[in-house]
Design a protein around this motif. Structure first.
Motif, PDB file in Angstrom:
ATOM      1  N   LYS A  83      51.963  -9.347  15.177  1.00  0.00           N
ATOM      2  CA  LYS A  83      52.829  -8.961  14.064  1.00  0.00           C
ATOM      3  C   LYS A  83      53.778 -10.105  13.732  1.00  0.00           C
ATOM      4  N   SER A  84      54.032 -10.270  12.458  1.00  0.00           N
ATOM      5  CA  SER A  84      54.954 -11.297  11.999  1.00  0.00           C
ATOM      6  C   SER A  84      56.035 -10.644  11.148  1.00  0.00           C
ATOM      7  N   LEU A  85      57.255 -11.091  11.322  1.00  0.00           N
ATOM      8  CA  LEU A  85      58.348 -10.566  10.500  1.00  0.00           C
ATOM      9  C   LEU A  85      58.157 -10.909   9.030  1.00  0.00           C
ATOM     10  N   THR A  86      57.441 -12.003   8.767  1.00  0.00           N
ATOM     11  CA  THR A  86      57.255 -12.440   7.381  1.00  0.00           C
ATOM     12  C   THR A  86      55.977 -11.890   6.757  1.00  0.00           C
ATOM     13  N   LEU A  87      55.180 -11.165   7.535  1.00  0.00           N
ATOM     14  CA  LEU A  87      53.914 -10.644   7.027  1.00  0.00           C
ATOM     15  C   LEU A  87      53.840  -9.150   7.324  1.00  0.00           C
ATOM     16  N   LYS A  88      54.519  -8.355   6.464  1.00  0.00           N
ATOM     17  CA  LYS A  88      54.576  -6.908   6.682  1.00  0.00           C
ATOM     18  C   LYS A  88      53.899  -6.129   5.564  1.00  0.00           C
ATOM     19  N   ASN A  89      54.107  -6.580   4.337  1.00  0.00           N
ATOM     20  CA  ASN A  89      53.614  -5.862   3.167  1.00  0.00           C
ATOM     21  C   ASN A  89      52.513  -6.651   2.486  1.00  0.00           C
ATOM     22  N   ASP A  90      51.774  -5.971   1.653  1.00  0.00           N
ATOM     23  CA  ASP A  90      50.700  -6.609   0.898  1.00  0.00           C
ATOM     24  C   ASP A  90      49.746  -7.370   1.805  1.00  0.00           C
ATOM     25  N   ILE A  91      49.230  -6.641   2.794  1.00  0.00           N
ATOM     26  CA  ILE A  91      48.304  -7.247   3.738  1.00  0.00           C
ATOM     27  C   ILE A  91      47.034  -6.412   3.860  1.00  0.00           C
ATOM     28  N   PHE A  92      45.963  -7.101   4.207  1.00  0.00           N
ATOM     29  CA  PHE A  92      44.731  -6.429   4.600  1.00  0.00           C
ATOM     30  C   PHE A  92      44.799  -6.279   6.120  1.00  0.00           C
ATOM     31  N   VAL A  93      44.425  -5.114   6.635  1.00  0.00           N
ATOM     32  CA  VAL A  93      44.518  -4.836   8.071  1.00  0.00           C
ATOM     33  C   VAL A  93      43.201  -4.248   8.564  1.00  0.00           C
ATOM     34  N   GLU A  94      42.774  -4.718   9.732  1.00  0.00           N
ATOM     35  CA  GLU A  94      41.591  -4.164  10.399  1.00  0.00           C
ATOM     36  C   GLU A  94      41.828  -4.154  11.897  1.00  0.00           C
ATOM     37  N   LYS A  95      41.178  -3.237  12.573  1.00  0.00           N
ATOM     38  CA  LYS A  95      41.231  -3.200  14.043  1.00  0.00           C
ATOM     39  C   LYS A  95      39.998  -3.925  14.583  1.00  0.00           C
ATOM     40  N   VAL A  96      40.227  -4.752  15.620  1.00  0.00           N
ATOM     41  CA  VAL A  96      39.147  -5.535  16.223  1.00  0.00           C
ATOM     42  C   VAL A  96      39.274  -5.455  17.737  1.00  0.00           C
ATOM     43  N   TYR A  97      38.166  -5.129  18.390  1.00  0.00           N
ATOM     44  CA  TYR A  97      38.133  -5.084  19.852  1.00  0.00           C
ATOM     45  C   TYR A  97      37.658  -6.439  20.377  1.00  0.00           C
ATOM     46  N   SER A  98      38.387  -7.010  21.320  1.00  0.00           N
ATOM     47  CA  SER A  98      38.028  -8.282  21.930  1.00  0.00           C
ATOM     48  C   SER A  98      37.251  -8.031  23.214  1.00  0.00           C
ATOM     49  N   PHE A  99      36.010  -8.528  23.244  1.00  0.00           N
ATOM     50  CA  PHE A  99      35.168  -8.382  24.433  1.00  0.00           C
ATOM     51  C   PHE A  99      35.795  -9.114  25.616  1.00  0.00           C
ATOM     52  N   THR A 100      36.269 -10.347  25.390  1.00  0.00           N
ATOM     53  CA  THR A 100      36.799 -11.174  26.469  1.00  0.00           C
ATOM     54  C   THR A 100      38.114 -10.638  27.011  1.00  0.00           C
ATOM     55  N   LYS A 101      39.001 -10.204  26.099  1.00  0.00           N
ATOM     56  CA  LYS A 101      40.321  -9.739  26.537  1.00  0.00           C
ATOM     57  C   LYS A 101      40.366  -8.246  26.820  1.00  0.00           C
ATOM     58  N   ARG A 102      39.304  -7.549  26.414  1.00  0.00           N
ATOM     59  CA  ARG A 102      39.209  -6.109  26.628  1.00  0.00           C
ATOM     60  C   ARG A 102      40.413  -5.359  26.049  1.00  0.00           C
ATOM     61  N   GLU A 103      40.730  -5.701  24.791  1.00  0.00           N
ATOM     62  CA  GLU A 103      41.835  -5.030  24.095  1.00  0.00           C
ATOM     63  C   GLU A 103      41.533  -4.970  22.605  1.00  0.00           C
ATOM     64  N   THR A 104      42.161  -4.005  21.949  1.00  0.00           N
ATOM     65  CA  THR A 104      42.017  -3.878  20.500  1.00  0.00           C
ATOM     66  C   THR A 104      43.254  -4.451  19.838  1.00  0.00           C
ATOM     67  N   THR A 108      45.560  -9.119  10.594  1.00  0.00           N
ATOM     68  CA  THR A 108      46.093  -9.023   9.242  1.00  0.00           C
ATOM     69  C   THR A 108      45.902 -10.331   8.484  1.00  0.00           C
ATOM     70  N   VAL A 109      45.707 -10.187   7.176  1.00  0.00           N
ATOM     71  CA  VAL A 109      45.631 -11.317   6.253  1.00  0.00           C
ATOM     72  C   VAL A 109      46.439 -10.939   5.022  1.00  0.00           C
ATOM     73  N   SER A 110      47.254 -11.853   4.559  1.00  0.00           N
ATOM     74  CA  SER A 110      48.052 -11.618   3.363  1.00  0.00           C
ATOM     75  C   SER A 110      47.151 -11.493   2.134  1.00  0.00           C
ATOM     76  N   LYS A 111      47.437 -10.510   1.305  1.00  0.00           N
ATOM     77  CA  LYS A 111      46.657 -10.302   0.088  1.00  0.00           C
ATOM     78  C   LYS A 111      46.788 -11.453  -0.901  1.00  0.00           C
ATOM     79  N   LYS A 112      47.854 -12.237  -0.776  1.00  0.00           N
ATOM     80  CA  LYS A 112      48.036 -13.327  -1.741  1.00  0.00           C
ATOM     81  C   LYS A 112      47.070 -14.492  -1.514  1.00  0.00           C
ATOM     82  N   PHE A 113      46.376 -14.503  -0.354  1.00  0.00           N
ATOM     83  CA  PHE A 113      45.490 -15.622  -0.061  1.00  0.00           C
ATOM     84  C   PHE A 113      44.008 -15.333  -0.269  1.00  0.00           C
ATOM     85  N   MET A 114      43.647 -14.093  -0.573  1.00  0.00           N
ATOM     86  CA  MET A 114      42.243 -13.768  -0.775  1.00  0.00           C
ATOM     87  C   MET A 114      42.087 -12.861  -1.978  1.00  0.00           C
TER      88      MET A 114
END
Length: 191
Positions: A83-104, A108-114
């Motif tokens: 999480k970033s204090l500067t990236l809260k709104n107008d974002i695309f969000v998805e959940k991703v499970y990491s095989f190596t780290k065994r965590e979800t 996030t990606v800012s909507k202004k860049f895509m």
């Protein structure tokens, strides 16, 4: 890609039959000359795709992605895991499970860049089960943009990710494909 295979054989450390440690040149310390060649190789493999953006996930995908973007002279975006204090709104969000780290993680990606007119090439360091690649593809799809392909530095072909991505219709290019890590030995897929 012979240079990458040689690096895996010389410096890769097998940690059981599922995990390959490549922190001396890809996941912690990075070999800039190798990254430059990886970028060139991805550009060759996706030639003619009219790529406008490169998308990766922090942090190990950044080096190969930025070198690919540099070769193409296009912007590179990395999906944030933290999480970033500067990236809260107008974002695309998805959940991703990491095989190596065994965590979800929520990425996030800012909507202004895509945007819907973008043709996006996804680049990542490893492919195991395809979770990161699918999560990045869903972000591209949320934006209305087009996924032109997925480039992977090291594919673990004995796990289902490559098959699942191909079955979903994605153009997949992996620079090195590992058939097995059994008996503490790296065995490459013969092509």
């Amino acid at each position: 890609m012979k240079l990458l295979k040689d690096k895996v054989m010389a410096e890769g450390i097998v940690l059981g039959d599922q995990v390959l440690k490549v922190d001396s040149f890809l996941n912690h310390q990075m070999d800039p000359n190798l990254m430059k060649e990886i970028g060139r190789e991805f550009v060759q493999r996706f030639e003619g795709q009219k790529i406008t953006k490169i998308l990766t996930i922090e942090s190990s995908g950044i080096a190969p992605a930025i070198m690919t973007a540099l070769e193409l002279n296009v912007p590179m975006i990395f999906a944030r895991k933290n999480k970033s204090l500067t990236l809260k709104n107008d974002i695309f969000v998805e959940k991703v499970y990491s095989f190596t780290k065994r965590e979800t993680n929520e990425i996030t990606v800012s909507k202004k860049f895509m945007h819907s007119n973008d043709n996006v090439l996804i680049i990542d360091d490893f492919l195991a089960n395809g979770e990161a690649a699918f999560g990045l593809a869903r972000i591209v799809q949320q934006s209305g943009a087009n996924v032109v392909g997925i480039g992977i530095v090291i594919e673990k072909s004995f796990q289902p990710g490559a098959k699942l991505l191909q079955e979903a219709g994605f153009k997949l290019e992996s620079l090195v494909k590992i058939a097995s890590l059994e008996n503490n030995t790296v065995t490459f897929v013969e092509e």
